[in-house]
Structures are given as C-alpha cells and as structure tokens.
Motif scaffolding. Structure first.
Motif, PDB file in Angstrom:
ATOM      1  N   PRO A   1      13.313  -4.831   7.747  1.00 14.35           N
ATOM      2  CA  PRO A   1      14.528  -5.323   7.079  1.00 14.35           C
ATOM      3  C   PRO A   1      14.389  -5.402   5.568  1.00 14.35           C
ATOM      4  O   PRO A   1      15.324  -5.067   4.831  1.00 14.35           O
ATOM      5  N   TYR A   2      13.213  -5.836   5.090  1.00 14.59           N
ATOM      6  CA  TYR A   2      12.994  -5.916   3.646  1.00 14.59           C
ATOM      7  C   TYR A   2      13.015  -4.523   3.023  1.00 14.59           C
ATOM      8  O   TYR A   2      13.608  -4.307   1.963  1.00 14.59           O
ATOM      9  N   ALA A   3      12.373  -3.572   3.696  1.00  9.04           N
ATOM     10  CA  ALA A   3      12.363  -2.202   3.186  1.00  9.04           C
ATOM     11  C   ALA A   3      13.770  -1.619   3.163  1.00  9.04           C
ATOM     12  O   ALA A   3      14.156  -0.927   2.202  1.00  9.04           O
ATOM     13  N   GLU A   4      14.553  -1.899   4.206  1.00 11.84           N
ATOM     14  CA  GLU A   4      15.934  -1.415   4.236  1.00 11.84           C
ATOM     15  C   GLU A   4      16.765  -2.046   3.122  1.00 11.84           C
ATOM     16  O   GLU A   4      17.607  -1.386   2.502  1.00 11.84           O
TER      17      GLU A   4
ATOM     18  N   ILE B   1       4.662  11.214   1.266  1.00 18.53           N
ATOM     19  CA  ILE B   1       3.829  10.323   2.070  1.00 18.53           C
ATOM     20  C   ILE B   1       3.989  10.709   3.532  1.00 18.53           C
ATOM     21  O   ILE B   1       5.107  10.984   3.996  1.00 18.53           O
ATOM     22  N   GLY B   2       2.875  10.787   4.249  1.00 21.85           N
ATOM     23  CA  GLY B   2       2.876  11.147   5.663  1.00 21.85           C
ATOM     24  C   GLY B   2       2.211  10.060   6.490  1.00 21.85           C
ATOM     25  O   GLY B   2       1.125   9.587   6.134  1.00 21.85           O
ATOM     26  N   TYR B   3       2.843   9.669   7.585  1.00 17.13           N
ATOM     27  CA  TYR B   3       2.312   8.593   8.419  1.00 17.13           C
ATOM     28  C   TYR B   3       2.912   8.700   9.817  1.00 17.13           C
ATOM     29  O   TYR B   3       3.860   9.445  10.040  1.00 17.13           O
TER      30      TYR B   3
ATOM     31  N   GLU C   1       5.707   0.562  -3.813  1.00 17.57           N
ATOM     32  CA  GLU C   1       4.708  -0.222  -3.082  1.00 17.57           C
ATOM     33  C   GLU C   1       5.201  -0.565  -1.682  1.00 17.57           C
ATOM     34  O   GLU C   1       4.430  -0.516  -0.715  1.00 17.57           O
ATOM     35  N   MET C   2       6.492  -0.902  -1.571  1.00 14.57           N
ATOM     36  CA  MET C   2       7.026  -1.274  -0.263  1.00 14.57           C
ATOM     37  C   MET C   2       7.063  -0.080   0.679  1.00 14.57           C
ATOM     38  O   MET C   2       6.796  -0.218   1.878  1.00 14.57           O
ATOM     39  N   GLN C   3       7.369   1.105   0.150  1.00 15.19           N
ATOM     40  CA  GLN C   3       7.374   2.299   0.998  1.00 15.19           C
ATOM     41  C   GLN C   3       5.975   2.573   1.561  1.00 15.19           C
ATOM     42  O   GLN C   3       5.821   2.930   2.729  1.00 15.19           O
TER      43      GLN C   3
ATOM     44  N   LEU D   1       1.838  -0.224   7.740  1.00 12.17           N
ATOM     45  CA  LEU D   1       2.081  -1.115   8.882  1.00 12.17           C
ATOM     46  C   LEU D   1       2.514  -0.323  10.105  1.00 12.17           C
ATOM     47  O   LEU D   1       2.079  -0.603  11.230  1.00 12.17           O
ATOM     48  N   ASP D   2       3.371   0.677   9.900  1.00 11.68           N
ATOM     49  CA  ASP D   2       3.784   1.536  11.014  1.00 11.68           C
ATOM     50  C   ASP D   2       2.589   2.283  11.591  1.00 11.68           C
ATOM     51  O   ASP D   2       2.466   2.447  12.808  1.00 11.68           O
ATOM     52  N   SER D   3       1.709   2.759  10.714  1.00 10.73           N
ATOM     53  CA  SER D   3       0.541   3.522  11.168  1.00 10.73           C
ATOM     54  C   SER D   3      -0.400   2.654  11.994  1.00 10.73           C
ATOM     55  O   SER D   3      -0.939   3.108  13.012  1.00 10.73           O
TER      56      SER D   3
END
Length: 299
Positions: free
Chosen positions: A47-50, A177-179, A235-237, A243-245
């Motif tokens: 939510p913060y990233a969105e 960026i790749g993850y 930084e947030m991206q 975190l997803d990784s």
C-alpha cells in the motif's frame, strides 16, 4: 535369491532416505514459519509503494512541462549507452526453480539490451545471481549478499545510492530492477521493470495534469516535492522488490521441501517392499539350506 549383503544395503538405504525425509520435513516447517512473516511484510509494504506511485503520477504532469535544465536529474532521459540491471536472487538454493527462472529472465534482459548499448553491467543482490552473472562474463557493478530474511531501509540505501549517483553523473543511462514478485504461496513471477530514469507509473501525464491543477495544491512546490520524493521513491521500489523476493524464496522453498519429503517417503515405501521381499528370499534360502542339511544327515 537375495544375499545378506543386499539386505544390509537395502536396510541402510531405507535408513538414509528416512533421515533425508526428516531433514526436508524440518526445512519445510522452518520455511513455512519464515514464509508467513515474509509474506506479511511484503503485503504490508505494497500500500505504501502504491501510494508513492500515486503521488508521483500526480506530480508527473508538472514534470512533463518542465524544461531540460530545471527537470530533476532522475527524470531526465537520454540516449542509452550504459545499461545496468539490479538483479535480486536468493543466497541459498533448495527452492525449486526460483533462482534459475530469475537468472534466465535477467540474462534474457541483459542479452536483449547488449547489442544496442556500449556496456551492460549487473548489480547483484544475492549469491545465486552473483555467481550466475560472474560465470556469464557480465561485469558486476556491485554485489550485496547476506541481507537476511528481514531486509530494511538500511539494506536498501547503499544499493539506491550507487545507481542514483551513477545515473546523475551519467555513468549509467538506464537502470532496470529484476526480482521474483510474490503472487501466492505456489506462484512467484520473475519481474523486471525500469527504475531509472523515473517514469510516471501509469496514465497519460498530459491528461492528468489539467485535472490535477484544478484539484490539488502542492506545498511546497512540485519541484521541491520531486526533489524530496524521487530518492525515497527509488528506495521504496528496491525495498518492495527485496521483500517480494524474500517472500517468494521462502514460499518456493517450503513447496520444494514438501515435495522432497513426499518423494522421500514414497521411496522409503518402495524400498521397504523391496527389503521385505529380499528378506523373505533370504529366509527361504536359509530354510532350504537347513532342510537340505537335515536330509543329508538323516540319509
């Protein structure tokens, strides 16, 4: 007829495979525990990233009207001669095809850009990706390993600082960026997206800007907001990708260890059947020897 040596060998294999099943079962439980925490953190960060993307989209209309001199350096697009990929993988294996799939996706992106640029470099986050690109011969811009199961802002800052400083100084012209994006416990998706230059997440900036000018007042000014927001956005991206990784890694490892445990248990069942047959043959052979010896003595 099965001999005593074969019976002992089968008994040893059953014991060995049984011990493997215990280890994989324990690893499955550990990964399940870590997976729940990692999933909670990854989903809580979204939510913060969105929201960050939404604010950036609102400001993008103002950025689109700025001239090249006043435009923020992280927004400036130029001819791509030096391409970089932030490649995020796990430090450890035993996670099914998670790392191999991400490495293939990263290599595909790098090879896709290689003919059109002067240099392709990789910023590797995680040992598996680092080792893969080192063997592939791509230059490593930097490497970060052992970030742990709970990466935070302190882990992100040096990664973000490297790519932002190199982009502002024109040592890099484009950064991706790749993850592994966490979709569900059983599904992780190798994902790549452009990080620099920063682009409006979605929508047409021109169409948005007229409506936004009527509905929003920015304090301080949009350029000042962009100056403060863009580094935090980068930084947030990166943090969201980390975190997803981590969530994807523990999910994939839990599934892989569950499958390994089931395979080991099936193998124990099959070996036990083979062992019982071999033991029965051995006992039958020994009984025949005893009966034959007794008959010979009586004769």
């Amino acid at each position: 007829m099965a001999g005593a040596g074969e019976v002992r060998k089968l008994r040893g294999r059953i014991r060995s495979v049984g011990n493997t099943a215990k280890v994989t079962r324990a690893m499955e439980l550990v990964s399940a525990s870590k997976m729940r925490r990692a999933q909670d953190r990854a989903l809580a960060a979204r939510p913060y990233a969105e929201l960050m993307r939404g604010v950036l989209a609102r400001l993008s209309g103002y950025a689109a009207t700025a001239d090249s001199e006043t435009l923020h350096p992280l927004l400036r697009e130029r001819r791509v001669r030096r391409f970089a990929l932030i490649h995020i993988t796990a430090d450890r294996g035993l996670a099914g095809g998670l790392n191999a799939n991400m490495n293939r996706r990263g290599a595909s992106l790098a090879l896709e850009h290689q003919p059109a640029v002067d240099e392709v470099s990789v910023l590797a986050v995680g040992r598996k990706g680092r080792d893969f690109f080192r063997r592939s011969g791509f230059p490593l811009l930097a490497e970060f390993t052992a970030l742990g199961d709970r990466p935070g802002q302190a882990d992100v800052l040096p990664i973000a600082r490297i790519v932002m400083e190199d982009y502002v100084r024109e040592r890099l012209d484009q950064v991706y960026i790749g993850y592994q994006r966490f979709v569900s416990t059983g599904a992780q998706r190798p994902t790549v997206r452009q990080l620099l230059p920063v682009r409006a997440p979605e929508g047409d900036p021109g169409e948005e800007s007229s409506a936004l000018r009527r509905e929003f007042l920015f304090e301080p000014s949009p350029p000042a907001l962009l100056e403060a927001l863009l580094p935090r956005y980068i930084e947030m991206q990166i943090l969201e990708a980390l975190l997803d990784s981590v969530a994807s890694e523990h999910s994939a490892r839990m599934v892989a260890m569950h499958q390994a445990t089931e395979a080991a248990q099936e193998m124990v069942t099959e070996l036990t059947l083979t062992y019982n047959k071999a033991r029965q043959d051995q006992i039958t052979s020994e009984l025949l020897d005893i009966v034959g010896g007794t008959a010979a003595v009586e004769a």
